[in-house]
Design an enzyme around this catalytic site. Structure first.
Site, mmCIF file in Angstrom:
data_model
loop_
_atom_site.group_PDB
_atom_site.id
_atom_site.type_symbol
_atom_site.label_atom_id
_atom_site.label_comp_id
_atom_site.label_asym_id
_atom_site.label_seq_id
_atom_site.Cartn_x
_atom_site.Cartn_y
_atom_site.Cartn_z
ATOM 1 N N ASP A 16 10.670 1.238 18.018
ATOM 2 C CA ASP A 16 9.635 0.213 17.866
ATOM 3 C C ASP A 16 10.390 -1.085 17.570
ATOM 4 O OD1 ASP A 16 7.705 -1.563 16.993
ATOM 5 O OD2 ASP A 16 6.981 -0.317 15.329
ATOM 6 N N LYS A 79 10.909 -11.634 18.940
ATOM 7 C CA LYS A 79 10.038 -11.003 19.934
ATOM 8 C C LYS A 79 9.148 -12.023 20.636
ATOM 9 C CE LYS A 79 7.125 -6.877 20.122
ATOM 10 N NZ LYS A 79 6.657 -5.754 19.286
ATOM 11 N N GLU A 181 2.554 -0.329 22.845
ATOM 12 C CA GLU A 181 2.449 0.040 21.434
ATOM 13 C C GLU A 181 1.165 0.815 21.104
ATOM 14 O OE1 GLU A 181 3.370 -3.684 19.517
ATOM 15 O OE2 GLU A 181 5.418 -3.572 20.258
ATOM 16 N N ASP A 206 -3.900 -3.230 15.217
ATOM 17 C CA ASP A 206 -2.498 -3.354 14.799
ATOM 18 C C ASP A 206 -2.255 -4.707 14.142
ATOM 19 O OD1 ASP A 206 0.255 -3.614 14.567
ATOM 20 O OD2 ASP A 206 0.707 -2.892 16.580
HETATM 21 P P1 ADP Z 1 5.659 -5.735 12.958
HETATM 22 O O1 ADP Z 1 4.984 -4.752 13.844
HETATM 23 O O2 ADP Z 1 5.177 -7.131 13.173
HETATM 24 O O3 ADP Z 1 7.136 -5.657 13.003
HETATM 25 P P2 ADP Z 1 4.940 -4.160 10.547
HETATM 26 O O4 ADP Z 1 3.991 -3.217 11.161
HETATM 27 O O5 ADP Z 1 6.210 -3.602 10.061
HETATM 28 O O6 ADP Z 1 5.194 -5.437 11.450
HETATM 29 O O7 ADP Z 1 4.153 -4.847 9.335
HETATM 30 C C1 ADP Z 1 4.794 -5.685 8.446
HETATM 31 C C2 ADP Z 1 3.812 -6.264 7.486
HETATM 32 O O8 ADP Z 1 3.139 -5.218 6.778
HETATM 33 C C3 ADP Z 1 4.471 -7.146 6.457
HETATM 34 O O9 ADP Z 1 3.723 -8.324 6.297
HETATM 35 C C4 ADP Z 1 4.407 -6.287 5.200
HETATM 36 O O10 ADP Z 1 4.363 -7.078 4.025
HETATM 37 C C5 ADP Z 1 3.107 -5.562 5.401
HETATM 38 N N1 ADP Z 1 3.003 -4.345 4.578
HETATM 39 C C6 ADP Z 1 3.811 -3.272 4.589
HETATM 40 N N2 ADP Z 1 3.420 -2.382 3.661
HETATM 41 C C7 ADP Z 1 2.342 -2.914 3.036
HETATM 42 C C8 ADP Z 1 1.484 -2.486 1.954
HETATM 43 N N3 ADP Z 1 1.683 -1.327 1.326
HETATM 44 N N4 ADP Z 1 0.470 -3.296 1.600
HETATM 45 C C9 ADP Z 1 0.264 -4.472 2.222
HETATM 46 N N5 ADP Z 1 1.028 -4.931 3.224
HETATM 47 C C10 ADP Z 1 2.063 -4.173 3.633
HETATM 48 MG MG MG Z 2 4.442 -3.418 15.163
#
Ligand code: ADP
Ligand code: MG
Length: 603
Positions: A16, A79, A181, A206
């Site tokens: 991912d 990205k 995705e 998402d």
């Molecule tokens: P991407 O797909 O854009 O790379 P992610 O799916 O990894 O992103 O999501 C990242 C976001 O999720 C960040 O803003 C992070 O702070 C938030 N996040 C991760 N865990 C938690 C949680 N337990 N509670 C609230 N927000 C969260």
């Molecule tokens: Mg993602």
């Protein structure tokens, strides 16, 4: 033991490649997908690339540290730059967070890092992330990793997908599939096994770090189809962080420098995460201890969450469904862990979102699942990404009528129609081909089959030909005679057996021949059409209907037929086309008389 995805050629990993975080996973020997962690036990690699003091590219936590200290040396949210030129991005320059060298970015965006004279394209920066994930996988699996399935948002266009593939190549990875995705998330939930007779409709919600995507997918006979996708490319957990920082910072000491500012931001993020689990959390900064509550968080982020609603409604409207039509709603992206987000999803879709698979892990686990399928670990399902070459039917005269163009995201379904060109045909030959060349003979022949039909006048038969590229990686083609209901079906493998060399060669070949092909195609098509019209006219002239026509139209038809026959001896498509058109028009009364006579006979 190594992953079960090791079937000759080493393991295939699922990646991912996220805007904020990237992950890698494999399917183990026991058939379960597993996330691979770094030495510190972390599965999430921050998608940040920076130039260290030695002029080397570093990623993840060390890059994050450089970003905090010296933002000009780091790039994040790379990205957003994939497959883009400066002209595509100018308008959002303020959001980019990179120093783009505009002058050098005419074709591909080039990023500056620090004082280095070198420029970095988005695929190069993404390659650094992919390389780190591949090394991590090698350490975990104890063997070289050279192949991967990489995920992209459903809305990524060809250039963005291609850039992702290029990033893989630069990282020394053969990207076997670019997987959507939301499809990956469905795989992580095991939805591909669903066999509801009316199909299954899924919404994937998402909310990541910096982007929001909502997709509506339909699963039918093992085929995933993206019905609609909507979202906001500047809406995510980062925006929640900014809102919380604005709400809480006034109650805390002012950070002295960038380093302090970054520390404060990290504390706020930690509190946000904690508040997803508990109603209150501590926030310590600069000697002050603050207790923050979930209620405060929800008040602060309400304006950000309000922006989630529009895209959800749009996706449903574009898919022409209502929330009641949904069988599943999947929560994906770390920010869906926020309870207020879950509530909003329930309100918008009329059912709670599923979060049984960790939302920030679902996409990577689904990619691993796909990698496993591709490695032959499971034979009951293979999902494809986009078609590498067009699929089509040979049309009358040896041309190709494209049914599914190259780069169509698949699994996919499309239909085309065949009509008969000759009176009293007793069968239609369906020839399925793959490739970009204009003539069927120059493409790969995938299948030929006959569909028997009752004899009717030319044009009276309408055969519906349906292409389905299904979950087994197989193209099945069904031809159905609307009138008699006769159905013929064949299964063919559209991509297998095509090496990437062959693919490159085929694409280069098509490009080189594009012009000559267009000319040849025109001539072939013109000739075919002329033959068709002449044959129908001759048949008409031999029939009793001929006598029922007046002398003038008969003479005109005869003269035009002669002229067209003469033109057919040459190779001027214009002349053939023009004469065909005139004859076709002049022969309308004859065709009508023939059909009337045929119908009367059938009484
Ligand atoms: P991407 O797909 O854009 O790379 P992610 O799916 O990894 O992103 O999501 C990242 C976001 O999720 C960040 O803003 C992070 O702070 C938030 N996040 C991760 N865990 C938690 C949680 N337990 N509670 C609230 N927000 C969260
Ligand atoms: Mg993602």
């Amino acid at each position: 033991m190594a992953g079960a995805t090791d079937v000759g050629g080493g393991p295939i990993v699922g990646i991912d490649l996220g805007t904020t975080h990237s992950l890698v996973a494999v399917v183990e020997a026991d058939g379960r997908p597993r996330l691979l962690r770094d030495e510190a036990g972390q599965a999430l690699l921050p998608s940040i690339v920076a130039l260290d003091d030695d002029g080397q590219l570093v990623v993840g936590a060390p890059a994050q540290a450089i970003l905090a200290r010296d933002p000009g040396r780091a790039a994040w949210s790379v990205k957003r730059l994939m497959g883009r030129a400066w002209a595509d991005l100018k308008d959002q320059a303020a959001h980019l967070g990179h120093r783009v060298d505009a002058a050098a970015s005419e074709r591909v965006v080039q990023v500056r890092l620090g004082d280095s004279p070198r420029r970095y394209s988005a695929p190069e920066l993404s390659a650094a992330l992919l390389r780190a994930l591949a090394r991590r996988a090698e350490a975990a699996l104890g063997q070289p990793v050279a192949r991967a399935v990489v995920t992209v948002p459903a809305y990524f266009d060809d250039a963005q997908r291609q850039a992702t593939r290029d990033a893989g190549r630069l990282a020394g990875l053969d990207v076997l599939r670019i997987l959507n995705e939301p499809t990956a998330a469905c795989l992580a939930y095991g939805l591909e096994g669903e066999r509801a007779p009316e199909g299954t409709t899924v919404a994937v919600f998402d909310l990541g770090g910096g982007t929001f995507d909502v997709s509506v997918l339909r699963l039918e006979a093992g085929v995933f189809q993206v019905l609609a996708t909507a979202g906001d490319t500047h809406l995510g957990g980062d925006d929640l962080d900014a809102a919380l920082l604005a709400a809480w910072a006034p109650r805390l000491p002012t950070p002295a420098d960038d380093l302090q500012r970054e520390r404060l931001r990290r504390q706020v993020v930690a509190a946000k995460h904690a508040l997803s689990e508990r109603p209150a959390a501590d926030l310590a900064f600069g000697g002050v201890n603050l207790t923050v509550t979930r209620a405060e968080l929800e008040a602060a982020v309400a304006p950000v969450l309000a922006r989630l609603e529009g895209p959800c409604r749009r996706a449903l409207a574009d898919a022409r469904i209502t929330p009641a039509d949904l069988d599943h709603v999947l929560l994906v992206g770390g920010a869906t862990r926020v309870p207020a987000v879950k509530r909003l999803v329930r309100d918008l879709f009329g059912r709670p979102g599923s979060d049984a698979v960790h939302p920030d892990e679902a996409v990577a686990l689904g990619a691993a699942h796909q990698a496993h399928i591709m490695a032959g670990g499971r034979r009951d399902a293979v999902l494809l990404d986009v078609l590498p070459l067009s699929l089509g039917l040979e049309s009358y005269g040896g041309g190709v009528s494209v049914v599914l163009p190259r780069n169509t995201p698949v699994p996919a379904i499309a239909t085309d129609h065949y009509t008969t060109f000759v009176d009293d045909q007793t069968a239609v030959l369906v020839h399925v081909v793959q490739g970009e060349r204009a003539l069927a003979a120059d493409n790969r022949s995938l299948a030929r089959f006959r569909v028997p039909i009752p004899p009717r006048p030319a044009g009276a038969t309408r055969l519906e030909v349906r292409f389905v590229v299904d979950a087994n990686g197989l193209l099945s083609v069904t031809a159905r005679d609307a009138e008699t209901g006769t159905v013929r079906e064949v299964e063919v493998k559209p991509t297998y057996g095509l090496t990437s060399d062959e693919l490159d060669r085929l694409l280069a070949d098509a490009q080189a021949h594009a012009e000559a092909d267009a000319e040849t195609r025109r001539l072939t098509e013109a000739r075919a059409k002329a033959e068709r019209v002449l044959a129908a006219t001759d048949r008409g002239r031999a029939s009793p209907a001929w006598a029922s026509l007046g002398e003038e139209p008969r003479m005109a038809i005869e003269a035009l037929s002669r002229n067209l026959r003469r033109a057919l001896g040459g190779d001027d498509p214009d002349a053939i086309e023009a004469l065909t058109k005139t004859l076709d028009k002049a022969a309308v009364p004859l065709a009508e008389a023939v059909v009337t006579a045929a119908l009367r006979q059938g009484d």
